[in-house]
Design an enzyme around this catalytic site. Sequence first.
Site, short mmCIF file in Angstrom:
data_model
loop_
_atom_site.label_atom_id
_atom_site.label_comp_id
_atom_site.label_asym_id
_atom_site.label_seq_id
_atom_site.Cartn_x
_atom_site.Cartn_y
_atom_site.Cartn_z
N GLN A 123 0.84 -1.09 -0.15
CA GLN A 123 0.07 -0.04 0.02
C GLN A 123 0.81 1.45 0.00
O GLN A 123 1.93 1.47 0.67
CB GLN A 123 -0.96 -0.05 1.14
CG GLN A 123 -2.05 0.95 1.24
CD GLN A 123 -2.73 1.05 2.40
OE1 GLN A 123 -2.70 0.13 3.11
NE2 GLN A 123 -3.79 1.92 2.51
N CYS A 129 -6.77 0.01 1.53
CA CYS A 129 -6.25 -1.22 2.15
C CYS A 129 -7.50 -2.31 2.00
O CYS A 129 -7.14 -3.30 1.71
CB CYS A 129 -6.07 -1.30 3.63
SG CYS A 129 -7.31 -0.83 4.66
N HIS A 286 -8.72 -1.67 9.92
CA HIS A 286 -7.86 -2.13 8.91
C HIS A 286 -8.25 -3.48 8.24
O HIS A 286 -8.76 -4.57 8.97
CB HIS A 286 -6.33 -2.21 9.30
CG HIS A 286 -5.12 -2.34 8.18
ND1 HIS A 286 -5.53 -1.42 7.32
CD2 HIS A 286 -4.53 -3.29 8.37
CE1 HIS A 286 -4.24 -1.88 6.35
NE2 HIS A 286 -3.71 -2.92 7.16
N ASN A 310 -1.27 -8.36 5.82
CA ASN A 310 -1.53 -7.04 5.87
C ASN A 310 -1.10 -6.33 4.53
O ASN A 310 -0.02 -6.61 4.19
CB ASN A 310 -0.60 -6.45 6.99
CG ASN A 310 -0.78 -4.86 7.25
OD1 ASN A 310 -1.43 -4.28 6.48
ND2 ASN A 310 -0.43 -4.38 8.39
N TRP A 312 -0.35 -3.59 4.11
CA TRP A 312 0.83 -2.60 3.89
C TRP A 312 2.13 -3.36 3.63
O TRP A 312 3.03 -2.38 3.40
CB TRP A 312 0.82 -1.92 5.49
CG TRP A 312 0.02 -1.23 5.85
CD1 TRP A 312 -1.06 -0.52 5.14
CD2 TRP A 312 -0.35 -0.75 7.20
NE1 TRP A 312 -1.92 0.25 5.87
CE2 TRP A 312 -1.47 0.23 7.01
CE3 TRP A 312 0.36 -0.93 8.52
CZ2 TRP A 312 -1.83 0.87 8.32
CZ3 TRP A 312 -0.23 -0.27 9.56
CH2 TRP A 312 -1.29 0.65 9.62
N GLU A 575 -68.17 27.26 -30.65
CA GLU A 575 -66.77 26.44 -30.66
C GLU A 575 -65.92 27.58 -29.67
O GLU A 575 -66.12 28.58 -30.06
CB GLU A 575 -66.38 26.08 -31.82
CG GLU A 575 -67.03 25.29 -32.81
CD GLU A 575 -66.29 24.69 -34.11
OE1 GLU A 575 -66.55 23.63 -34.64
OE2 GLU A 575 -65.63 25.54 -34.62
N GLU A 624 -68.52 17.98 -27.82
CA GLU A 624 -67.09 17.81 -27.40
C GLU A 624 -66.86 18.24 -26.26
O GLU A 624 -66.19 17.68 -25.22
CB GLU A 624 -66.03 18.18 -28.45
CG GLU A 624 -66.20 17.56 -29.77
CD GLU A 624 -65.41 18.15 -30.80
OE1 GLU A 624 -64.83 17.63 -31.79
OE2 GLU A 624 -65.17 19.49 -30.67
N ASP A 712 -52.26 -6.08 -31.87
CA ASP A 712 -50.80 -6.77 -31.34
C ASP A 712 -49.98 -5.94 -30.09
O ASP A 712 -49.02 -6.63 -29.62
CB ASP A 712 -49.92 -7.27 -32.31
CG ASP A 712 -49.30 -6.26 -33.15
OD1 ASP A 712 -49.52 -5.15 -32.90
OD2 ASP A 712 -48.58 -6.54 -33.81
#
Length: 729
Positions: A123, A129, A286, A310, A312, A575, A624, A712
């Site tokens: 590391q 880590c 860790h 580890n 590291w 209308e 309408e 469909d």
Amino acid sequence: MPTAISASVAPQTGAEPRSPGPVSHPAQGKTTEAGGGNPSGIYSAILSRNFPIIGVKEKTFEQLHKKCLEKKVLYLDPEFPPDETSLFYSQKFPIQFVWKRPPEICENPRFIIGGANRTDICQGDLGDCWFLAAIACLTLNERLLFRVIPHDQSFTENYAGIFHFQFWRYGDWVDVVIDDCLPTYNNQLVFTKSNHRNEFWSALLEKAYAKLHGSYEALKGGNTTEAMEDFTGGVTEFFEIKDAPWDMYKIMRKAIERGSLMGCSIDTIVPVQYETRMACGLVRGHAYSVTGLEEALFKGEKVKLVRLRNPWGQVEWNGSWSDGWKDWSFVDKDERARLQHQVTEDGEFWMSYEDFIFHFTKLEICNLTADALESDKLQTWTVSVNEGRWVRGCSAGGCRNFPDTFWTNPQYRLKLLEEDDDPDDSEVICSFLVALMQKNRRKDRKLGANLFTIGFAIYEVPKEMHGNKQHLQKDFFLYNASKARSKTYINMREVSQRFRLPPSEYVIVPSTYEPHQEGEFILRVFSEKRNLSEEAENTISVDRPVPQPGNTNWESEEQQQFRNIFKQIAGDEMEICADELKNVLNTLVKKDQDLKMQGFTLESCRSMIALLDTDGSGRLNLQEFHHLWKKIKAWQKIFKRYDTNQSGTINSYEMRNAVNDAGFHLNSQLYDIITMRYADKHMNIDFDSFICCFVRLEGMFRAFHAFDKDGDGVIKLNVLEWLQLTMYA
């Protein structure tokens, strides 16, 4: 009731954490991840090489490599450039890094020297880590390792400054292409390095993983399980060691034999403290890799041993069975050779299993398939994968503590079709594992994203509802208890757990702990026998009302007022246009004292005309308009039903039921769209937006059915038809 848990150590193990204890909402804690300072059955698809490529649009690694060789140039990645944007997003480093390619760092650079192994991982000045511990585990399985790290990459033959690595990402395998420019200081690598100065596979793998997440800084702090799963596509299980099963050592042995990856950690005493060294040489908060398990003869007795590393590359356990332990002289010479005992400060050491379970608090095992580690036989598991998302105001309902919104979360029907083959089990049981993983939170850290607190619940669907794919409603969850659930809600990338339930149909409800939290997720279900998992509510339809004969003999006082208002505004033409429609409607709705609204907008009225304008004049006649008014009155009743406090709005969660009451049956994606389109910032929908939404739904369903002449469910439009349909709607 569900409890929110905040993971407290590195790596953040614990789908069902107990120590240091639950943090109930709203005093919900934040995850403390591994990181901080530093002293210096695999799916068959995995084996495919046709991975989507990350970072280089429409060009494969092979194409880019060939192009660089032809042009005699070294590749430079435009999407992850060698500058500060690829390093950090929230800070400026106090020193200036220099990006260099390996041939500029040392003589005779090599990609891999003598095979990729765990001693090649040391590391650097980055709190990752958790990631490096996962790489160390990966090196123990050459087959896995060289799928992540493809063969035929070199600094000698056909070198073009371009490399690639492969990672599992939420159900797919992706190919990450990078250049080989690495950050250095004083001509030394700043981040991960090998113990051989001229070996670079681990540094380049770290760079590719950083690119996958947007920057090196995005790798600070995390869970070993994250990287383990990204290397394998496997699924992780978590163990609190103090509550581990009596045969934990046997489980670990089986994991090693099956190529599973294992990591472990020690809880920090204070959650905010990272990587505190203890007198025994171990480090709290860790991530460690479990790299081996053996039984050794010592003074005539068998001793169970665990080998750890580890990341590291230094700082080791100093107790019994450590490198410098004084009693190694009592161990037979051949036994010492078998255990590869050597006194070297390389970060790797043996310790007794008793010392391991005394000091370590969490263990995570990433299984390459969902094979039960407790079983003596390998099994073939089936897996179903569903992708989904929580959308604020629509499908982000929070946990069961929030009954008004919990039911709106995504729902997945699970059909357990066949019982296990276990002659010793008197019950008819189906074994399965559920894994809920939130997506892209690490990558979005620079935007302020943190891990959500997540979990899930499983309910049995009543027999009368089997085969009905519709979304279960609020009342179902109010009156039915869950059959199983994740042990707690926790802020980890993934929560997973095993279950044993009778064959039946179930619904899985994944959720965040709090409502209104927006994000994507992937839900995987592994089962020993055949299962079917699919999202509920996947049918889209509309109830078509039976046409009623028109009746223009309006005799009630309201109807007469209606006709008179229309005549006054429409004039002799009889209308009305959109402006005039707005005046008519607002005059009529103001007469309703129970409805609070500001009035219809011009845009809403234009949509209404488009719905009923049969002759394309852009105007409505009396007949309408009367048809439109009947629809509005019917929709108004629905609105009032949900506007219980007469505020003039309904919340976006209630909109789902309102839409259904109006005869529109949609799926989750469409409900999400409705919320985004019509809800305000407080996730409320006013009457004008409510009507506008229904007008649009009615109009688009009607148009679709008009084009779908053969029934469909599929239509074909040319660009003119598409634009005419969508522009006027």
